[in-house]
Design a protein around this motif. Structure first.
Motif, PDB file in Angstrom:
ATOM      1  N   ILE A  27       0.812  -1.206  -0.004  1.00 36.85           N
ATOM      2  CA  ILE A  27      -0.057  -0.140  -0.187  1.00 36.85           C
ATOM      3  C   ILE A  27       1.100   1.036   0.086  1.00 36.85           C
ATOM      4  O   ILE A  27       1.520   1.333   1.010  1.00 36.85           O
ATOM      5  CB  ILE A  27      -0.780   0.033   1.121  1.00 36.85           C
ATOM      6  N   PRO A  28       0.924   1.840  -1.024  1.00 37.13           N
ATOM      7  CA  PRO A  28       1.636   3.099  -1.344  1.00 37.13           C
ATOM      8  C   PRO A  28       1.660   4.236  -0.357  1.00 37.13           C
ATOM      9  O   PRO A  28       0.535   4.334   0.418  1.00 37.13           O
ATOM     10  CB  PRO A  28       1.812   3.428  -2.595  1.00 37.13           C
ATOM     11  N   GLU A  29       2.618   4.934   0.134  1.00 35.98           N
ATOM     12  CA  GLU A  29       2.354   6.029   0.936  1.00 35.98           C
ATOM     13  C   GLU A  29       1.366   7.017   0.494  1.00 35.98           C
ATOM     14  O   GLU A  29       1.265   7.315  -0.754  1.00 35.98           O
ATOM     15  CB  GLU A  29       3.647   6.865   1.068  1.00 35.98           C
ATOM     16  N   MET A  30       0.569   7.478   1.609  1.00 35.98           N
ATOM     17  CA  MET A  30      -0.373   8.449   1.436  1.00 35.98           C
ATOM     18  C   MET A  30      -1.646   8.035   0.456  1.00 35.98           C
ATOM     19  O   MET A  30      -2.577   8.728   0.273  1.00 35.98           O
ATOM     20  CB  MET A  30      -0.088   9.772   0.890  1.00 35.98           C
ATOM     21  N   THR A  31      -1.782   6.662   0.109  1.00 33.33           N
ATOM     22  CA  THR A  31      -2.962   6.087  -0.668  1.00 33.33           C
ATOM     23  C   THR A  31      -4.263   6.352  -0.167  1.00 33.33           C
ATOM     24  O   THR A  31      -4.897   7.087  -0.967  1.00 33.33           O
ATOM     25  CB  THR A  31      -2.753   4.654  -0.828  1.00 33.33           C
ATOM     26  N   GLU A  49       2.998   1.427   3.832  1.00 33.84           N
ATOM     27  CA  GLU A  49       3.973   2.452   3.656  1.00 33.84           C
ATOM     28  C   GLU A  49       3.440   3.719   4.446  1.00 33.84           C
ATOM     29  O   GLU A  49       2.343   3.596   4.868  1.00 33.84           O
ATOM     30  CB  GLU A  49       4.156   3.028   2.315  1.00 33.84           C
ATOM     31  N   GLU A  50       4.365   4.693   4.691  1.00 35.76           N
ATOM     32  CA  GLU A  50       4.172   5.844   5.528  1.00 35.76           C
ATOM     33  C   GLU A  50       2.843   6.525   5.184  1.00 35.76           C
ATOM     34  O   GLU A  50       2.677   6.797   3.714  1.00 35.76           O
ATOM     35  CB  GLU A  50       5.279   6.772   5.692  1.00 35.76           C
ATOM     36  N   TYR A  51       2.202   7.026   6.189  1.00 34.34           N
ATOM     37  CA  TYR A  51       0.874   7.803   5.858  1.00 34.34           C
ATOM     38  C   TYR A  51      -0.251   7.081   5.014  1.00 34.34           C
ATOM     39  O   TYR A  51      -1.016   7.868   4.546  1.00 34.34           O
ATOM     40  CB  TYR A  51       1.160   9.100   5.438  1.00 34.34           C
ATOM     41  N   ALA A  52      -0.102   5.988   4.910  1.00 33.44           N
ATOM     42  CA  ALA A  52      -0.986   5.283   4.138  1.00 33.44           C
ATOM     43  C   ALA A  52      -2.594   5.655   4.674  1.00 33.44           C
ATOM     44  O   ALA A  52      -3.421   5.788   3.746  1.00 33.44           O
ATOM     45  CB  ALA A  52      -0.762   3.687   4.049  1.00 33.44           C
ATOM     46  N   GLN A 109       8.058   4.541  13.701  1.00 31.66           N
ATOM     47  CA  GLN A 109       7.570   5.443  14.667  1.00 31.66           C
ATOM     48  C   GLN A 109       6.269   6.295  14.403  1.00 31.66           C
ATOM     49  O   GLN A 109       5.817   6.381  13.557  1.00 31.66           O
ATOM     50  CB  GLN A 109       8.736   6.745  14.698  1.00 31.66           C
ATOM     51  N   ARG A 110       5.393   6.367  15.450  1.00 30.78           N
ATOM     52  CA  ARG A 110       4.015   6.996  15.763  1.00 30.78           C
ATOM     53  C   ARG A 110       3.037   6.333  14.366  1.00 30.78           C
ATOM     54  O   ARG A 110       2.381   6.999  13.995  1.00 30.78           O
ATOM     55  CB  ARG A 110       4.275   8.502  15.073  1.00 30.78           C
ATOM     56  N   ALA A 111       3.333   5.025  14.307  1.00 31.53           N
ATOM     57  CA  ALA A 111       2.331   4.182  13.270  1.00 31.53           C
ATOM     58  C   ALA A 111       0.929   4.438  13.676  1.00 31.53           C
ATOM     59  O   ALA A 111      -0.063   4.695  12.910  1.00 31.53           O
ATOM     60  CB  ALA A 111       2.974   2.805  13.330  1.00 31.53           C
ATOM     61  N   PHE A 112       0.657   4.403  14.987  1.00 31.98           N
ATOM     62  CA  PHE A 112      -0.735   4.444  15.555  1.00 31.98           C
ATOM     63  C   PHE A 112      -0.883   5.592  16.467  1.00 31.98           C
ATOM     64  O   PHE A 112      -1.696   5.907  17.272  1.00 31.98           O
ATOM     65  CB  PHE A 112      -1.150   3.247  16.193  1.00 31.98           C
ATOM     66  N   TRP A 113      -0.197   6.587  16.268  1.00 34.25           N
ATOM     67  CA  TRP A 113      -0.239   7.895  17.105  1.00 34.25           C
ATOM     68  C   TRP A 113      -1.708   8.761  17.141  1.00 34.25           C
ATOM     69  O   TRP A 113      -2.195   8.467  15.892  1.00 34.25           O
ATOM     70  CB  TRP A 113       0.935   8.892  16.663  1.00 34.25           C
ATOM     71  N   ASN A 114      -1.979   8.783  18.296  1.00 33.64           N
ATOM     72  CA  ASN A 114      -3.543   9.572  18.484  1.00 33.64           C
ATOM     73  C   ASN A 114      -4.742   8.531  17.976  1.00 33.64           C
ATOM     74  O   ASN A 114      -5.704   9.149  17.588  1.00 33.64           O
ATOM     75  CB  ASN A 114      -3.280  10.976  17.493  1.00 33.64           C
ATOM     76  N   ALA A 164       1.374   5.626   9.642  1.00 29.73           N
ATOM     77  CA  ALA A 164       0.286   4.875   8.792  1.00 29.73           C
ATOM     78  C   ALA A 164      -0.917   4.952   9.138  1.00 29.73           C
ATOM     79  O   ALA A 164      -1.748   4.987   8.233  1.00 29.73           O
ATOM     80  CB  ALA A 164       0.781   3.407   8.670  1.00 29.73           C
ATOM     81  N   PHE A 165      -1.131   4.966  10.418  1.00 33.98           N
ATOM     82  CA  PHE A 165      -2.643   4.769  11.057  1.00 33.98           C
ATOM     83  C   PHE A 165      -3.006   6.036  12.113  1.00 33.98           C
ATOM     84  O   PHE A 165      -3.591   5.793  12.836  1.00 33.98           O
ATOM     85  CB  PHE A 165      -2.941   3.469  11.691  1.00 33.98           C
ATOM     86  N   PHE A 166      -2.146   7.263  11.842  1.00 37.94           N
ATOM     87  CA  PHE A 166      -2.458   8.347  12.463  1.00 37.94           C
ATOM     88  C   PHE A 166      -3.632   8.773  12.624  1.00 37.94           C
ATOM     89  O   PHE A 166      -4.345   9.148  11.561  1.00 37.94           O
ATOM     90  CB  PHE A 166      -1.550   9.298  12.060  1.00 37.94           C
ATOM     91  N   GLU A 167      -4.433   9.009  13.899  1.00 36.19           N
ATOM     92  CA  GLU A 167      -5.613   9.524  14.227  1.00 36.19           C
ATOM     93  C   GLU A 167      -6.715   8.734  13.481  1.00 36.19           C
ATOM     94  O   GLU A 167      -7.808   9.204  13.059  1.00 36.19           O
ATOM     95  CB  GLU A 167      -5.659  11.010  13.678  1.00 36.19           C
TER      96      GLU A 167
END
Length: 272
Positions: free
Chosen positions: A73-77, A97-100, A143-148, A123-126
């Motif tokens: 899953i590419p970043e920011m998808t 990937e990051e921000y996915a 880092q911060r994969a499940f932050w917030n 990846a799963f922020f908020e």
């Protein structure tokens, strides 16, 4: 890629055939080109009409089903897909990937692929995840994969998984910890150790069994036979019971009711 209604949810079947993120959805572009006070009033932004229509479409998706053959899953998808509630991954996916799925605020359920190896930063922020169960194949959570993810209370990760900094900052689980995640202190290492070991020790045998990947009926039954049914109600240091682990575990084909039924039947001499 196609869209259809599944289980009452408008579902995107993602086949990875084309990128889904548009640069006009990017915060850096927004900061450079917009003059508004909130990033949620996108209908007022200076966007192309094509982008407006695409953003409206993204907001209709309620479920994502990742199709077989997709490996990444590419970043920011799916960033800012605010109405996605569920994501079900094909077992061919090995990287997220990051921000996915950043700020997918309605996302309450993910069934991760059994071959997953990597979860990128933020990846799963908020998101609104309550529980996360990663498979034994997972090598790294950044880092911060499940932050917030404020309601996140259950996180089960393999002992061998490398955990980044502050992966659970701002979650209910972090509040239960005796340590506070901090990107610049040893407290982060202590937090990660606690995440991996809070179900260790003889007292938590049933916790480990219920939260493991694809719990085995005989293993659970043997522990119940030794400890009694009260073991289902014993809380670990995060305040989680084996019942909660079993009920929330998407890989479990067992239910607490089934285990208790078998236990009672054997006590009555009617079991196997």
């Amino acid at each position: 890629m196609k869209v259809a209604t599944v289980d009452g949810l408008l579902t995107l079947f993602y086949d990875g055939s084309k990128p889904l993120f548009n640069d006009e959805l990017n915060d850096e572009w927004w900061d450079a080109h917009q003059q508004h006070t909130t990033k949620d009033d996108w209908e007022e932004w200076n966007l192309s009409e094509e982008c407006r229509e695409y953003w409206r479409e993204r907001l209709t998706w309620q479920q994502i089903i990742i199709e077989e053959g997709v490996t990444e899953i590419p970043e920011m998808t799916f960033v800012k897909c605010y109405n996605i509630k569920r994501v079900i991954f094909a077992n061919t996916v090995i990287r997220i990937e990051e921000y996915a799925f950043l700020t997918c605020r309605s996302l309450v359920f993910c069934k991760f692929p059994i071959n997953l190896e990597y979860i990128g930063e933020f990846a799963f922020f908020e998101c609104d995840l309550y529980s996360v169960f990663t498979p034994p194949s997972c090598r790294e959570i950044c880092q911060r994969a499940f932050w917030n993810c404020k309601n996140l209370s259950i996180l089960n990760v393999p002992q061998e998984t490398q955990l980044g900094r502050c992966i659970i900052s701002g979650t209910a689980l972090a509040k239960s910890s005796p340590f506070q995640p901090n990107a610049n202190s040893r407290g982060n290492d202590d937090m990660n150790t606690w995440i991996k070991t809070m179900n260790h020790g003889e007292a938590f045998a049933l916790h480990r069994a219920c939260s493991s990947f694809q719990p085995l009926k005989q293993v659970l039954y043997n522990i119940i036979e030794e400890k009694g049914l009260k073991a289902f109600k014993e809380k670990n240091s995060a305040g989680i019971t084996p019942s909660q682990y079993l009920n929330e575990n998407p890989y479990s084909e067992l239910t607490e009711k089934e285990i208790i039924h078998d236990y009672v039947m054997k006590l009555m001499g009617e079991g196997e």
